[in-house]
Design a protein around this motif. Structure first.
Motif, short mmCIF file in Angstrom:
data_model
loop_
_atom_site.label_atom_id
_atom_site.label_comp_id
_atom_site.label_asym_id
_atom_site.label_seq_id
_atom_site.Cartn_x
_atom_site.Cartn_y
_atom_site.Cartn_z
N ARG A 252 0.83 -1.20 0.00
CA ARG A 252 0.00 0.00 0.00
C ARG A 252 0.86 1.25 0.00
O ARG A 252 2.10 1.19 0.14
N ALA A 253 0.21 2.39 -0.09
CA ALA A 253 0.91 3.66 -0.22
C ALA A 253 1.78 3.99 0.99
O ALA A 253 2.84 4.62 0.86
N HIS A 254 1.38 3.55 2.19
CA HIS A 254 2.12 3.95 3.39
C HIS A 254 3.51 3.31 3.42
O HIS A 254 4.47 3.95 3.87
N GLN A 255 3.63 2.07 2.93
CA GLN A 255 4.97 1.44 2.90
C GLN A 255 5.88 2.16 1.91
O GLN A 255 7.05 2.43 2.20
N VAL A 256 5.33 2.46 0.72
CA VAL A 256 6.13 3.13 -0.30
C VAL A 256 6.55 4.52 0.18
O VAL A 256 7.70 4.93 0.01
N GLY A 257 5.62 5.23 0.82
CA GLY A 257 5.95 6.55 1.34
C GLY A 257 7.02 6.49 2.41
O GLY A 257 7.92 7.34 2.46
N ALA A 258 6.95 5.49 3.28
CA ALA A 258 7.95 5.35 4.33
C ALA A 258 9.33 5.08 3.74
O ALA A 258 10.34 5.64 4.19
N VAL A 259 9.40 4.23 2.72
CA VAL A 259 10.69 3.94 2.07
C VAL A 259 11.23 5.19 1.38
O VAL A 259 12.43 5.50 1.47
N MET A 260 10.36 5.92 0.69
CA MET A 260 10.81 7.16 0.03
C MET A 260 11.41 8.13 1.04
O MET A 260 12.50 8.67 0.84
N ALA A 261 10.70 8.35 2.14
CA ALA A 261 11.15 9.32 3.13
C ALA A 261 12.43 8.86 3.82
O ALA A 261 13.34 9.67 4.07
N ALA A 262 12.52 7.56 4.13
CA ALA A 262 13.74 7.05 4.76
C ALA A 262 14.93 7.19 3.83
O ALA A 262 16.06 7.44 4.28
N THR A 263 14.70 7.05 2.55
CA THR A 263 15.78 7.19 1.56
C THR A 263 16.24 8.64 1.46
O THR A 263 17.44 8.93 1.40
N VAL A 264 15.28 9.54 1.45
CA VAL A 264 15.62 10.97 1.33
C VAL A 264 16.29 11.48 2.59
O VAL A 264 17.30 12.21 2.52
N LEU A 265 15.77 11.10 3.75
CA LEU A 265 16.27 11.65 5.01
C LEU A 265 17.40 10.83 5.63
O LEU A 265 18.08 11.31 6.55
N GLN A 266 17.56 9.58 5.15
CA GLN A 266 18.57 8.67 5.71
C GLN A 266 18.39 8.51 7.23
O GLN A 266 19.34 8.57 8.00
#
Length: 712
Positions: A252-266
């Motif tokens: 779902r969208a929440h997993q993808v969003g979490a991965v995106m944000a973790a990648t951007v913010l490290q």
């Protein structure tokens, strides 16, 4: 070194006897942690921002004021989010819903489409900032109107054919002595598991780790790896405890969003859906309109059967709710036509929901059979006896076992069916009219490829590692009992670890296939370990580990029709003054393979039957045509059966092991809901003499039909 011992497998053991959940104490004491509450150092929190228009484009996003708010770390949207690749075929054999490809363009295909993710130091800061974010849209006209005979409907191939037919339908209907031609509808329904969807993502030593609540860690890990173009070995998904899923907890969208944000913010980022967001982002059961045409001889034997089902889907992804599927298994006819069709509207994509296809399809089919029985003057159970097929009506395949009539015989005896006066509207209890009804149930029994690792530990215990998911079904406990019996040891000597994609590929918890698939893998692993130990291998400090793979073993399942079956019985009371319908008692008798743990299996059957009460009398998500969104998208506005609505409910089963399964399992997770709504609707007819073909059977619908006319 020590020697692990196992004896000769016994015929009596743990399987088939009641056991409390092995993780039960942890759950009731709070020691079991769920995805939304596991701590991480440096954890940030994301909050999804959803579109407020039902169709159009994002014209501009005013991020500057939000970025200046306390604690806000970033705002991801279509102009700055990492790029993903959604052009692939996933584990379930289809392309992913484009809603997973978050923030890749400015298009808005439905109300509640994710347009941004605000990430902050605390969830409160993230929510405040998300609610303050101003998004400008270029709005376009939308269409969310779903109705029978929609001109844009078309047949679709899902996991079953879109259209399946044999014989001359027109000719057989014309030659029939009795004909039923009726339309039935079921509303949009939502999963609403107790635990909301939640995921935390972090990068750890070059690997992406996601702690999630899902129905298949292998599934989620594989989809995320493909979306983000990662080496599959560099993605780990853990999901140890899940508070319900019912089909909604996939990717779902929440997993993808979490991965995106973790990648951007490290740094680790968690995203949790709100209850209201779940109505938009977590899938739902599509509404259906279904037409049944049944033609029979005077003795009730079917000459013609037509079942056409229409459901909606989104404009971005095709999903079919195969309501016509039950007819392809349950009853034969000289002319047999079934079709599943969809229409694309400006709505979120539906998804699997407990007994997809069978739950709404059985309502229409089994209600139509009851109408046919009335017209023929034949007892509803006897009608089904006369139309019991010897082989799959359309496949022509033999049934692995089909004990439907045994379920009806046992259920009728226990429910008191032989004493029933078939005439409607005669029984009273004060102001209440009383009636009884019955319906058949079926659900496919399959298995998916799975792997399992089994370790003989030096202390004489055994550890099973398998990427199974226990979404509340008791799978962890069932696997413990199965492994213990196969090893011929006490369950206390077996530890089952699940919910980790690092354990290797495994079937998802879905389609009533989870426990069966995983048990098969465990059985094979036990056989290999026993061979190793029989050779006199001593156990080193690190233990002896074997790994199994069922990919080759399950191929033979396709050579037969494999289903669980059941008979549902219901007694209702109807207040014709207020329109209130009360279910007084229910009985379900099932032939669903070998029952591993009677305690948790009965809970599954009863839970499904309770959901049938909800489906028949309460559940209905209403969509506002003007906005394209829901009215009352929360647990206050979305009615489900509560304690006061649940009467005496009994569930039992007959001996029905699958001869081709190493444990004899068929699957019990979904069949409990199948046919339950039809049994209740048929009981309402028996109480009042009025047919209700639209679910739910609300008080206003009962009152509007109080003059005795059939409610259409």
């Amino acid at each position: 070194m020590t020697t692990a011992t196992t004896g000769t497998p016994t015929t009596r053991g743990s399987v088939g006897t009641p056991h409390t959940r092995v993780e039960g104490r942890d759950k009731v004491t709070g020691a079991a942690r769920y995805a939304g509450e596991i701590p991480f150092a440096g954890l940030a929190h994301g909050w999804l921002v959803l579109s407020t228009v039902a169709r159009g484009r994002v014209r501009a996003i005013e991020t500057a004021p939000v970025l200046a708010m306390p604690g806000v770390l970033t705002v991801l949207h279509h102009e700055n989010a990492p790029r993903v690749d959604s052009d692939f075929v996933g584990m379930l054999g289809s392309r992913p819903d484009p809603s997973l490809a978050l923030f890749q363009n400015d298009r808005v295909p439905h109300l509640g489409w994710p347009v941004a993710l605000v990430v902050a130091e605390t969830p409160e800061q993230a929510r405040e900032a998300a609610e303050a974010l101003v998004v400008h849209y270029e709005q376009e006209p939308h269409d969310v109107a779903f109705f029978a005979g929609h001109p844009d409907a078309y047949p679709v191939e899902g996991h079953t054919p879109g259209v399946a037919e044999k014989g001359d339908l027109t000719a057989e209907l014309a030659a029939s002595a009795v004909v039923v031609d009726a339309e039935y509808t079921t509303p949009e329904e939502h999963h609403n598991p107790m635990e909301p969807h939640a995921a935390a993502a972090r990068w750890d030593g070059g690997r992406l780790e996601v702690v999630d609540s899902n129905q298949g860690t292998t599934w989620v890990a594989g989809e995320l790896a493909k979306l983000f173009s990662l080496d599959p070995d560099s993605v780990r998904v853990r999901s140890e405890h899940i508070g319900g899923g019912f089909g909604s907890k996939g990717v779902r969208a929440h997993q993808v969003g979490a991965v995106m944000a973790a990648t951007v913010l490290q740094r680790p980022v968690r995203v949790v859906m709100t209850r209201r967001q779940m109505f938009t982002l977590a899938g739902y059961r599509s509404p259906t309109t279904q037409r049944l045409r049944l033609g029979a001889d005077a003795d009730g034997r079917l000459r013609a059967l037509e079942h056409s089902c229409l459901n909606l889907t989104s404009t971005v992804h095709e999903f079919v709710e195969p309501g016509a599927a039950p007819a392809r298994v349950m009853y034969d006819a000289d002319a047999h036509h079934t079709a599943n069709r969809v229409v694309r509207l400006d709505v979120p994509t539906p998804t699997w929901m407990r007994a997809p296809g069978e739950a709404p399809g059985s309502f229409a089919l089994e209600a139509a059979l009851d109408e046919l029985a009335e017209k023929c003057g034949i007892d509803p159970i006897e009608l089904r006896v006369r139309n019991e097929p010897e082989r799959g009506p359309l496949s022509g395949l033999p049934f692995s076992s089909r004990n439907l009539l045994a379920c009806f015989r046992e259920g009728a005896r226990r429910f008191g069916w032989p004493d029933r006066d078939p005439r409607p509207g005669l029984r009273r209890d004060g102001r209440w009219l009383l009636g009884t009804g019955t319906a058949a149930a079926s659900f496919p029994s399959g298995a998916g490829p799975s792997t399992a690792a089994l370790t003989a530990e030096p202390d004489g215990t055994f550890t099973v590692r398998i990427a199974a998911s226990d979404i509340g079904t008791g799978a962890r406990t069932a696997l413990t009992l199965i492994a213990a019996d196969a090893l011929d040891v006490a369950p206390e000597r077996v530890r089952v670890r699940i919910g980790d994609s690092d354990f290797g590929p495994a079937m998802i918890a879905g389609g009533s296939m989870g426990t069966r698939s995983w048990a098969w893998a465990v059985q094979i692993a036990v056989g290999e370990l026993r061979e190793r130990l029989a050779l006199g291998s001593s156990v080193p400090p690190e233990g002896i580990t074997v790994r199994s793979d069922t990919s080759a073993a399950i191929g033979a399942l396709a050579r037969k029709e494999r289903h669980s079956f059941g008979a549902q019985f219901a007694e209702v009371a109807v207040d014709v003054t207020t329109g209130e319908v009360r279910v007084r008692r229910m009985l379900g008798v099932f032939a669903a393979g070998r029952v591993v743990n009677p305690l948790t299996a009965r809970s599954q059957f009863v839970g499904g039957m309770i959901w049938g009460i909800s489906m028949a009398l309460h559940e209905e998500a209403v969509r506002d045509g003007a906005t394209g969104g829901h009215v009352g998208a929360d647990l206050a506005g979305y009615h489900v059966a509560t304690h006061a609505d649940v009467p005496l409910i009994e569930a039992d089963w007959i001996d029905d092991p699958d001869p081709d399964d190493p444990v004899g399992i068929k699957g019990v997770g979904e069949i409990g809901i199948v046919g339950a709504a039809a049994a209740i609707a048929n009981a309402v007819w028996h109480a009042t003499g009025v047919r209700h073909r639209n679910l739910p059977i609300r008080p206003d619908r009962v009152l509007s039909a109080a003059d005795g006319a059939t409610h259409a």
